[in-house]
Design an enzyme around this catalytic site. Structure first.
Site, short mmCIF file in Angstrom:
data_model
loop_
_atom_site.label_atom_id
_atom_site.label_comp_id
_atom_site.label_asym_id
_atom_site.label_seq_id
_atom_site.Cartn_x
_atom_site.Cartn_y
_atom_site.Cartn_z
N HIS A 12 -10.59 -37.15 -5.66
CA HIS A 12 -9.78 -38.09 -6.46
C HIS A 12 -8.69 -38.66 -5.55
O HIS A 12 -7.67 -38.03 -5.30
CB HIS A 12 -9.16 -37.36 -7.66
CG HIS A 12 -8.47 -38.28 -8.62
ND1 HIS A 12 -8.69 -38.22 -9.98
CD2 HIS A 12 -7.57 -39.28 -8.43
CE1 HIS A 12 -7.94 -39.14 -10.58
NE2 HIS A 12 -7.24 -39.78 -9.67
N HIS A 14 -6.43 -42.39 -4.34
CA HIS A 14 -6.09 -43.81 -4.53
C HIS A 14 -5.82 -44.42 -3.16
O HIS A 14 -4.85 -44.03 -2.50
CB HIS A 14 -4.85 -43.96 -5.42
CG HIS A 14 -5.08 -43.47 -6.81
ND1 HIS A 14 -5.59 -44.30 -7.80
CD2 HIS A 14 -4.94 -42.26 -7.38
CE1 HIS A 14 -5.72 -43.60 -8.92
NE2 HIS A 14 -5.34 -42.35 -8.69
N ARG A 16 -5.76 -47.90 -2.88
CA ARG A 16 -5.21 -49.25 -3.11
C ARG A 16 -5.99 -50.29 -2.30
O ARG A 16 -7.14 -50.09 -1.99
CB ARG A 16 -3.70 -49.33 -2.74
CG ARG A 16 -2.85 -48.17 -3.24
CD ARG A 16 -2.77 -48.06 -4.71
NE ARG A 16 -1.77 -47.09 -5.13
CZ ARG A 16 -1.81 -46.44 -6.29
NH1 ARG A 16 -2.81 -46.64 -7.13
NH2 ARG A 16 -0.87 -45.60 -6.62
N ASN A 40 -8.77 -48.22 -9.77
CA ASN A 40 -7.72 -48.94 -10.51
C ASN A 40 -6.91 -49.90 -9.63
O ASN A 40 -5.70 -49.81 -9.52
CB ASN A 40 -6.78 -47.95 -11.25
CG ASN A 40 -6.03 -47.00 -10.31
OD1 ASN A 40 -6.50 -46.71 -9.22
ND2 ASN A 40 -4.87 -46.53 -10.74
N LYS A 95 -15.16 -44.16 -13.79
CA LYS A 95 -13.86 -43.61 -14.18
C LYS A 95 -13.35 -44.26 -15.46
O LYS A 95 -13.17 -45.48 -15.51
CB LYS A 95 -12.86 -43.85 -13.05
CG LYS A 95 -11.42 -43.43 -13.35
CD LYS A 95 -11.24 -41.94 -13.36
CE LYS A 95 -9.84 -41.50 -13.79
NZ LYS A 95 -8.81 -41.70 -12.77
N HIS A 134 -9.57 -39.86 -17.18
CA HIS A 134 -8.13 -39.57 -17.20
C HIS A 134 -7.84 -39.17 -18.64
O HIS A 134 -7.71 -40.02 -19.52
CB HIS A 134 -7.32 -40.81 -16.81
CG HIS A 134 -5.85 -40.57 -16.78
ND1 HIS A 134 -5.08 -40.68 -15.65
CD2 HIS A 134 -4.99 -40.16 -17.76
CE1 HIS A 134 -3.82 -40.37 -15.92
NE2 HIS A 134 -3.74 -40.05 -17.21
N HIS A 168 -7.64 -34.37 -12.74
CA HIS A 168 -6.27 -33.86 -12.52
C HIS A 168 -5.74 -33.07 -13.72
O HIS A 168 -4.74 -33.47 -14.32
CB HIS A 168 -5.30 -34.97 -12.12
CG HIS A 168 -5.45 -36.27 -12.89
ND1 HIS A 168 -5.43 -36.32 -14.26
CD2 HIS A 168 -5.62 -37.55 -12.47
CE1 HIS A 168 -5.58 -37.57 -14.64
NE2 HIS A 168 -5.70 -38.33 -13.57
N ASP A 240 -5.48 -36.79 -6.13
CA ASP A 240 -4.82 -37.85 -6.89
C ASP A 240 -3.65 -38.41 -6.07
O ASP A 240 -2.64 -38.85 -6.62
CB ASP A 240 -4.33 -37.37 -8.26
CG ASP A 240 -4.03 -38.55 -9.20
OD1 ASP A 240 -4.44 -39.68 -8.89
OD2 ASP A 240 -3.37 -38.32 -10.23
N HIS A 244 2.84 -45.30 -3.55
CA HIS A 244 3.56 -46.49 -4.02
C HIS A 244 4.63 -46.74 -2.97
O HIS A 244 5.18 -45.78 -2.39
CB HIS A 244 4.25 -46.22 -5.35
CG HIS A 244 3.31 -46.02 -6.50
ND1 HIS A 244 2.75 -47.07 -7.20
CD2 HIS A 244 2.80 -44.89 -7.06
CE1 HIS A 244 1.96 -46.59 -8.16
NE2 HIS A 244 1.96 -45.27 -8.09
#
Ligand code: DOR
Ligand code: ZN
Length: 335
Positions: A12, A14, A16, A40, A95, A134, A168, A240, A244
């Site tokens: 899992h 991210h 981006r 996402n 997902k 999720h 998660h 996860d 950011h």
């Protein structure tokens, strides 16, 4: 003291897109054999064309490493049988995000058990496509995951051949639900093995520990630790890791996500060593995932040594988990 991990997998992640992807994807591909890449983006990865293009963009910045991005597509009502047949060989899971529940989830589902969604679950089951969820409702923040459990149970019961991953997990309730259905699986992050809500907001607010689902109580953290440390065969590591930029975390309206990728294996080794369960770490970070998701990972051996490592204050414009702190294990070699 030294310790080896073979073919680590992060189920899992991210990555981006654009500059953020260029910064963070190599920090995972360096130490992991593969990672399950969340869809996402803005807009999300919705179809085969999006998936192929995104995979190429990831490969462009990870090809120096022996690494496979395992791809996902965002669950939406347009996933007809034809679309699912088309994407089947390219996705590892689909997902599902409830709408508005977390970062970039506004395209998510509003009614999980609608007839349209049930038809998609049935088709996924037939085609052997896995479903990642999720699992949070829109209720009081500490109850969101526990209150979602009936949805997992209904889907697991009605679609017994559909493999469902509770992403998660953060609660004792989820840990207890796991073994009720043979087709339910789970991922656990690094931070949820260590922190509780007290670490996030018990004293000064710690924006870099704020994520969804929020860290819960001691007894929840302990239930997750027990699952991970035991090498439970239905549980895999899914960081996860959710970067950011610093300004989006250290502000009013802090974005949810903890950036753990660069130190995940080192800190996991520390946790398993402290608890005298190093012999089960390989299961948690690799072999369980291989059998749950049916993967054939790239061959990679990470040699860690018990030597202090000071976590950088920043990677680019992203503040990592444990920024500036000293951790007990370092990466020695990667082969
Ligand atoms: O904290 C989180 N951050 N939880 C999620 O579910 C999404 C993630 C993100 O994409 O930033
Ligand atoms: Zn996530």
């Amino acid at each position: 003291m030294e310790f080896q991990i073979h073919n680590p997998l992060d189920m899992h992640i991210h990555f981006r897109d654009e500059e953020m992807k260029d910064l963070v994807a190599p920090l995972t591909s360096w130490t992991f054999s593969g990672a399950l890449v969340m869809p996402n983006l803005v807009p999300p990865v919705m179809n085969l064309e999006d998936l192929k293009a995104y995979k190429k963009r990831i490969e462009a910045v990870t090809s120096q490493d022996n690494f496979t991005p395992y791809m996902t597509v965002f669950f939406h009502e347009g996933l007809t049988r034809e679309v699912l047949e088309e994407i089947k060989d390219y996705v590892t899971t689909i997902k599902l995000y409830p709408a508005w529940i977390t970062t970039n989830s506004e395209w998510g589902v509003t009614s999980i058990l609608s007839d349209t969604n049930k038809k998609i679950f049935a088709d996924m089951q037939d085609l052997g496509i896995m479903l990642s969820i999720h699992g949070e409702t829109g209720d009081f923040v500490m109850d969101r995951e526990a209150n979602f459990m009936p949805n997992y149970e209904l889907i697991a019961k009605e679609f017994p051949r559909l493999k469902i991953v509770m992403e998660h997990i953060t609660t004792r309730e989820a840990a207890q639900t796991l073994d009720k259905y043979p087709n339910l699986y789970a991922t656990i992050t690094l931070q949820h093995l260590e922190i509780t809500l007290d670490d996030v907001a018990g004293w000064a607010l710690k924006p870099h520990l704020f994520c969804k689902p929020i860290a819960k109580r001691d007894e929840d953290r302990d239930a997750l630790l027990e699952l991970a440390l035991s090498g439970h065969p239905k549980v895999s590591f899914g960081s996860d890791s959710a970067p950011h930029p610093q300004h989006a975390k250290e502000c009013c309206g802090c974005a949810a996500g903890v950036f753990t990728a660069p130190i995940a294996l080192q800190v996991l080794t520390e946790i398993f060593e402290k608890n005298e369960k190093l012999e089960n770490l390989q299961k948690f970070v690799s072999t369980n995932a291989i059998s749950i998701y049916g993967l054939t990972p790239n061959t990679k051996t990470i040699e860690l040594e018990k030597k202090e490592f000071q976590v950088p204050e920043k990677y680019g414009n992203v503040v990592p988990y444990k920024a500036g702190e000293t951790i007990a294990w370092s990466i020695k070699t990667i082969s």
